[in-house]
Design an enzyme around this catalytic site. Structure first.
Site, PDB file in Angstrom:
ATOM      1  CD  GLU A 178      -4.945   2.508  -5.560  1.00 34.26           C
ATOM      2  OE1 GLU A 178      -5.429   3.633  -5.412  1.00 34.26           O
ATOM      3  OE2 GLU A 178      -3.944   2.120  -4.917  1.00 34.26           O
ATOM      4  CG  ASN A 187      -3.801   4.863   0.836  1.00 32.50           C
ATOM      5  OD1 ASN A 187      -4.928   4.937   1.327  1.00 32.50           O
ATOM      6  ND2 ASN A 187      -3.062   3.776   0.935  1.00 32.50           N
ATOM      7  CB  SER A 223      -0.927   0.007   1.215  1.00 31.20           C
ATOM      8  OG  SER A 223      -0.201  -0.249   2.383  1.00 31.20           O
ATOM      9  CG  HIS A 268      -3.195  -0.978  -2.948  1.00 32.09           C
ATOM     10  ND1 HIS A 268      -3.518   0.340  -2.779  1.00 32.09           N
ATOM     11  CD2 HIS A 268      -3.158  -1.515  -1.700  1.00 32.09           C
ATOM     12  CE1 HIS A 268      -3.663   0.593  -1.492  1.00 32.09           C
ATOM     13  NE2 HIS A 268      -3.459  -0.512  -0.824  1.00 32.09           N
TER      14      HIS A 268
HETATM   15  P1  NAI Z   1      -0.991  -9.114   8.231  1.00 28.24           P
HETATM   16  O1  NAI Z   1       0.026  -8.818   9.255  1.00 28.24           O
HETATM   17  O2  NAI Z   1      -2.418  -9.320   8.626  1.00 28.24           O
HETATM   18  O3  NAI Z   1      -0.532 -10.417   7.400  1.00 28.24           O
HETATM   19  C1  NAI Z   1       0.753 -10.578   6.866  1.00 28.24           C
HETATM   20  C2  NAI Z   1       1.032 -12.085   6.809  1.00 28.24           C
HETATM   21  O4  NAI Z   1       2.225 -12.278   6.067  1.00 28.24           O
HETATM   22  C3  NAI Z   1       1.234 -12.711   8.180  1.00 28.24           C
HETATM   23  O5  NAI Z   1       0.387 -13.843   8.300  1.00 28.24           O
HETATM   24  C4  NAI Z   1       2.706 -13.093   8.184  1.00 28.24           C
HETATM   25  O6  NAI Z   1       2.960 -14.302   8.902  1.00 28.24           O
HETATM   26  C5  NAI Z   1       2.991 -13.285   6.712  1.00 28.24           C
HETATM   27  N1  NAI Z   1       4.381 -13.086   6.327  1.00 28.24           N
HETATM   28  C6  NAI Z   1       5.222 -12.115   6.748  1.00 28.24           C
HETATM   29  N2  NAI Z   1       6.409 -12.244   6.122  1.00 28.24           N
HETATM   30  C7  NAI Z   1       6.318 -13.315   5.293  1.00 28.24           C
HETATM   31  C8  NAI Z   1       7.196 -13.929   4.371  1.00 28.24           C
HETATM   32  N3  NAI Z   1       8.428 -13.470   4.165  1.00 28.24           N
HETATM   33  N4  NAI Z   1       6.750 -14.991   3.667  1.00 28.24           N
HETATM   34  C9  NAI Z   1       5.500 -15.457   3.852  1.00 28.24           C
HETATM   35  N5  NAI Z   1       4.634 -14.933   4.718  1.00 28.24           N
HETATM   36  C10 NAI Z   1       5.026 -13.847   5.414  1.00 28.24           C
HETATM   37  O7  NAI Z   1      -0.875  -7.937   7.157  1.00 28.24           O
HETATM   38  P2  NAI Z   1      -1.978  -7.394   6.126  1.00 28.24           P
HETATM   39  O8  NAI Z   1      -2.755  -6.318   6.767  1.00 28.24           O
HETATM   40  O9  NAI Z   1      -2.676  -8.549   5.525  1.00 28.24           O
HETATM   41  O10 NAI Z   1      -1.048  -6.683   5.047  1.00 28.24           O
HETATM   42  C11 NAI Z   1      -0.307  -7.412   4.100  1.00 28.24           C
HETATM   43  C12 NAI Z   1       0.149  -6.488   2.994  1.00 28.24           C
HETATM   44  O11 NAI Z   1      -0.980  -5.833   2.405  1.00 28.24           O
HETATM   45  C13 NAI Z   1       1.080  -5.360   3.415  1.00 28.24           C
HETATM   46  O12 NAI Z   1       1.975  -5.117   2.363  1.00 28.24           O
HETATM   47  C14 NAI Z   1       0.146  -4.193   3.618  1.00 28.24           C
HETATM   48  O13 NAI Z   1       0.775  -2.953   3.487  1.00 28.24           O
HETATM   49  C15 NAI Z   1      -0.838  -4.428   2.475  1.00 28.24           C
HETATM   50  N6  NAI Z   1      -2.154  -3.807   2.641  1.00 28.24           N
HETATM   51  C16 NAI Z   1      -2.802  -3.848   3.851  1.00 28.24           C
HETATM   52  C17 NAI Z   1      -4.054  -3.263   3.982  1.00 28.24           C
HETATM   53  C18 NAI Z   1      -4.795  -3.298   5.273  1.00 28.24           C
HETATM   54  O14 NAI Z   1      -5.758  -2.536   5.435  1.00 28.24           O
HETATM   55  N7  NAI Z   1      -4.438  -4.141   6.216  1.00 28.24           N
HETATM   56  C19 NAI Z   1      -4.717  -2.603   2.827  1.00 28.24           C
HETATM   57  C20 NAI Z   1      -3.982  -2.714   1.601  1.00 28.24           C
HETATM   58  C21 NAI Z   1      -2.739  -3.270   1.534  1.00 28.24           C
END
Ligand code: NAI
Length: 506
Positions: A154, A192, A121, A142
């Site tokens: 996006e 954003n 993001s 995104h």
């Molecule tokens: P989250 O923390 O809920 O989930 C991330 C997951 O990735 C975790 O289960 C973790 O164990 C896993 N992980 C971390 N490093 C890893 C690796 N090297 N290999 C495999 N698995 C790995 O995070 P969330 O909120 O789902 O965000 C994920 C991505 O999406 C980020 O890049 C974030 O910026 C983006 N994003 C998040 C939004 C939100 O509102 N939460 C909205 C849009 C994008």
């Protein structure tokens, strides 16, 4: 319909990865869900299967269709299990070094045709792809949280991303029932970036003591038609999310004044007043319900003074008609009588400046926001200046509330609340078009679906009049001398000739 990608890998089974895996499986792809944290992908798999089962129980999903979704959603234990995927979407931790390392490792496993996508993001897609042997195969994809409900995605082209890659991702998004919008790789992409105006300008207004949080929220809901006021919205999102986004975009644009964050949110974040999730933000929450301070009482006015309206008031004819409807005693002389309540209706200028320039008695001068036609709004907003007498303020308040419409009285400000916030949103949107970050059409779609605004920001500019919005900004720049109100060339040119903001040059 056959999905564009037969087999999709999703890495990261957190909030986002889980939702992405769900809609990919529903679109007909075999989905391999992988997470570095042992048990996470299994947990997400079980939760999604249970969700489909519940829909079947409620009669909202066919049992056979649910069985197909479940069959297609698979857990992958290792990266190697993803090597046959046509597309791999990454939704892991938001760290450039970790994402780059993951894609390098993937590139060594997958076929030369596999498309790689990042759900980042805030990181640069170009930077994520840098160092890959085939950076042209990587794009930003995104999604928004919660993924199945937020129907926009996006598709972001890094500097080296192939057009075919973006086009195919956009088609895939449509197969998932989402609306794709295409963006260049710039800080905040579309949503954003476009979302910076609402909260930051509202915070600035509060920081000037013009009105309190609750009054601002009321004005922007009732007058401008936003579903949630900016402070309600920040409480819902949580300052732990929204303040860092404000800082990140400001820094990535090297301190561009339009995106300047506020010390108010920095302090509240440090103090743990994050919003709903901590029980206190701009509002206090009791059992999840916001405790909203009551509106100031309507003043009792024994004798209503006559009213004189400045010849330079905006929408003067409408204002006079409104006063007639409210049964005001209207003065028609060249200047106000010594008893008259004096009304001004500036765009972008403060009431003090107008009183001085028009040689009016500031003690009897009150401003009214006439940017919006009165019939189209549920609230009228009045502004005093430091010299306004209490009896004159109360008379104006009581007069404009005579027909039962809500009235807010704020302190003097260069531009009323709606003028400032709308002009800032429209200006930032105009700059997104000026920079060619996306098409005006995609901007409107992204903001309406991604931010839930009542209309796209360019349509908002057209609704209030590009020339009026430009005037608000010009005058605010004069009042504040702050480059954040500098009009974008896109708005400046279209506003100057009264052209629609969605108009693209041939
Ligand atoms: P989250 O923390 O809920 O989930 C991330 C997951 O990735 C975790 O289960 C973790 O164990 C896993 N992980 C971390 N490093 C890893 C690796 N090297 N290999 C495999 N698995 C790995 O995070 P969330 O909120 O789902 O965000 C994920 C991505 O999406 C980020 O890049 C974030 O910026 C983006 N994003 C998040 C939004 C939100 O509102 N939460 C909205 C849009 C994008």
């Amino acid at each position: 319909m056959k999905p564009i990608y037969n087999m999709t890998g999703v890495i990261g089974a957190g909030a986002m990865g889980r939702g992405i895996a769900q809609i990919c499986a529903q679109a007909g792809s075999i989905v391999k869900l992988m997470d570095a944290q042992p048990g996470s992908a299994e947990k997400a798999h079980a939760a999604l299967c249970a969700q489909w089962d519940r829909l079947v129980e409620k009669g909202r999903l066919d049992a056979g269709v649910a069985a197909d979704h479940k069959m297609r959603l698979q857990v992958a234990g290792r990266l190697d299990d993803l090597k046959d995927c046509d597309l791999i979407i990454e939704a892991i931790v938001e760290r450039l070094d970790v994402k780059k390392a993951l894609f390098s490792e993937l590139e060594a496993l997958v076929s030369p045709h596999t498309v790689l996508a990042s759900n980042t993001s805030s990181l640069s897609v170009t930077a994520i792809a840098a160092g890959l042997r085939h950076p042209e195969r990587l794009a930003g994809f995104h999604f928004f949280n919660p993924v199945p409900l937020m129907k926009v995605v996006e598709v972001i082209a890094g500097l080296k991303t192939g057009t075919n890659v973006c086009d195919a991702l956009a088609s895939y998004a449509r197969q998932m029932g989402h609306t794709p919008v295409q963006a260049q790789d710039t800080p905040g992409f579309i949503v954003n970036h476009a979302g910076r105006g609402y909260g930051t300008e509202a915070l600035r207004i509060v920081s000037e003591g013009v009105a309190d949080f609750a009054t601002l929220d009321r004005i922007l809901r009732d007058q401008a038609g936003f579903k949630l006021g900016p402070f309600e919205l920040m409480d819902l999102t949580g300052l732990d999310v929204s303040h860092p986004v404000m800082e990140s975009i400001y820094q990535q644009y090297y301190g561009e004044a339009r995106y300047r964050p506020s010390a108010i949110t920095a302090q509240r974040l440090a103090g743990g007043l994050l919003g709903r999730k901590t029980g206190e933000g701009f509002y206090r929450y009791a059992d999840g319900i916001a405790q909203i301070p009551a509106e100031p009482a309507l003043p009792e006015v024994a004798e209503m003074p006559p009213v004189w309206v400045s010849p330079r008031a905006s929408r003067r004819a409408e204002l006079l008609q409104l006063l007639k409807n409210l049964e005001a005693k209207i003065e028609t002389g060249q200047s106000p009588s010594p008893q008259a309540l004096t009304l001004v209706a500036p765009l972008g200028f403060d009431i003090t400046t107008v009183a001085v320039v028009e040689r009016l008695d500031p003690a009897r001068t009150v401003g009214i926001d006439m940017l919006i036609d009165d019939a189209a709004t549920k609230r009228r907003v009045l502004a005093t200046n430091p010299a306004t007498r209490t009896d004159m303020r109360d008379a104006a308040h009581a007069l404009f509330a005579r027909d039962g419409k809500a009235v807010s009285v704020i302190r003097d400000s260069g531009g009323f609340v709606t003028q400032r916030v709308v002009a800032t949103i429209v200006n930032i949107a105009s700059d997104i078009c000026q920079q060619g970050i996306c098409s005006p059409k995609d901007l409107e779609t992204a903001v309406t679906l991604g931010l839930g605004y009542p209309m796209g920001p360019l349509a908002m500019g057209d609704r209030y009049g590009p020339t009026n919005v430009l005037e608000v900004l010009f005058n605010m720049q004069t009042v504040y001398g702050d480059p954040r109100y500098r009009p974008s060339p896109w708005l400046r040119r279209r506003g100057a000739i009264g052209r629609s903001l969605t108009h693209e040059e041939s």
